[in-house]
Design an enzyme around this catalytic site. Structure first.
Site, short mmCIF file in Angstrom:
data_model
loop_
_atom_site.label_atom_id
_atom_site.label_comp_id
_atom_site.label_asym_id
_atom_site.label_seq_id
_atom_site.Cartn_x
_atom_site.Cartn_y
_atom_site.Cartn_z
N LYS A 123 2.64 6.68 -3.20
CA LYS A 123 2.02 5.70 -4.06
C LYS A 123 2.39 5.57 -5.41
CE LYS A 123 -2.28 5.73 -1.27
NZ LYS A 123 -3.53 5.87 -1.32
N LYS B 199 5.09 3.17 8.12
CA LYS B 199 3.42 3.38 8.58
C LYS B 199 2.78 1.96 8.50
CE LYS B 199 0.38 5.09 5.76
NZ LYS B 199 -0.55 5.74 5.10
N LYS C 195 -3.07 -0.49 4.83
CA LYS C 195 -3.81 -1.86 4.30
C LYS C 195 -3.28 -2.42 3.10
CE LYS C 195 -7.90 0.95 4.64
NZ LYS C 195 -7.82 2.31 3.73
#
Ligand code: TYM
Length: 335
Positions: A115, A198, A201
């Protein structure tokens, strides 16, 4: 609470809908497990804000996430379904856990690294770095022993065990240590357009993500445009056939059909056929859930009452645990 073991899990309201990976990797298991555990399901809004969220839409996404839990089959009378920021003990325990977490240990979390890399390491916040200790607090606060999640959360749960064990050995037996409950076959659903990555969202492109709240026609269209391969054979082989394998995984999860049986039933059939079957199965499950979620969202005051009642139930469990922790650490009680 009864003598049943406790289960805790949660999802971040970081989009205006959950995606199919959240459902297959976690929510579907939650519904199956809620009868055998004291089950606690959280909408982790404080985790969502570890990356920038629009303040104008965060509250709505929080309600929508809760509505989707209920629409998928979570019973908020039986299980506890609440919003993380409504129970302040989570952040208070997270602080205590921060003080026993090594900087190096937190730096090794792969989700943080991914992230942070996405945002540019300079832009990554201290909150994002501390994401796993807040998650550990969520779980340890309730003595949860079962944590049903997708594969990407395994490392965070291992850290939770380490922190719980460390606290116990420094300050005396306080926490139960949790186990991740990860379904091998469905632990990771991949992006339809990029079946090596993957599904998430926060994917950059919308066309690879199946949203629970999307209109059925849109869902069907996305599935029919999913990337496959140049071969013609329908069989599960993640390495050689990631797109087809992903579609088979989704179909297996939605129809409760074991993989060998599915492969046999598609012998000699084409990719178009596979895609239509997957689209029909997904729409058949998601369409009534979407309708139920929309119905719940049409009465936000009632939904808020459910969340408020459940926050009180969670708080009743969390407060005494936090008091024990403060006492063990040696903080002066307020008289
Ligand atoms: P979140 O919102 O990122 O993901 C929610 C759940 O969905 C699973 N998941 C997937 N499973 C399979 N395939 C995918 N493509 C996929 N994408 C997501 C995740 O593994 C997760 O189970 N950190 C947690 C939220 C959390 C939590 C907790 C979970 C906060 N506190 C305490 C358990 C216990 C998370 O990943 O949320």
């Amino acid at each position: 609470m009864s003598t049943k073991a406790t289960l805790f899990s949660g999802m971040a309201p970081s989009a205006d809908s959950l995606q199919i990976g959240n459902y297959i990797g976690a929510l579907q298991q939650w519904v199956e497990m809620q009868d055998t555990y004291n089950a606690i399901f959280c909408v982790v809004d404080l985790h969502a804000i570890t990356v920038p969220q629009d303040p104008k839409t965060l509250a709505a996404s929080t309600r929508t996430t809760a509505a989707q839990y209920i629409a998928a089959g979570i019973d908020p009378e039986q299980s506890i379904l609440f919003v993380q920021s409504h129970v302040s003990a989570h952040t208070e325990l997270a602080w205590i856990l921060n003080t026993i977490t090594g900087f190096g240990e937190a730096s090794r979390m792969t989700q943080f690294k991914d992230k942070a890399a996405k945002q540019g390491t300079e832009a990554a916040s201290l909150g994002l770095f501390a994401y796993p200790t807040l998650m550990a607090a969520d779980i340890l606060l309730y003595d949860a022993t079962a944590v049903p999640v997708g594969d990407d959360q395994r490392q965070h749960i291992e850290l939770t065990r380490d922190l719980g064990g460390r606290f116990n050995s420094r300050f005396g037996e306080t926490f139960k240590l949790p186990e991740a409950v990860i379904m091998k076959e469905t632990a990771r659903i991949y992006d339809l357009q990029n079946p090596e990555a993957k599904m998430s969202k926060t994917s950059v492109s919308d066309s690879g993500v199946i949203w629970m709240m999307d209109e059925p026609s849109k869902t069907a269209k996305k599935i029919k445009s999913a990337v496959t391969d140049d071969d013609r054979e329908i069989r599960f082989d993640r390495g050689a056939k990631p797109g087809v394998s992903n579609l088979l995984t989704i179909l297996s999860a939605f129809t409760s059909t074991p993989m060998p049986e599915l492969e046999a039933s598609f012998a000699g059939r084409g990719y178009g056929d596979l895609k239509s079957t997957v689209a029909d199965a997904v729409v058949a499950t998601f369409e009534p859930m979407r309708a139920r979620a929309l119905e719940l969202l049409s009465d936000p005051a009632e939904l808020d009452r459910i969340l408020s009642r459940n926050a009180a139930r969670a708080e009743e469990l969390a407060k005494p645990k936090l008091a024990t922790v403060y006492e063990r650490v040696g903080l002066l009680p307020r008289s």
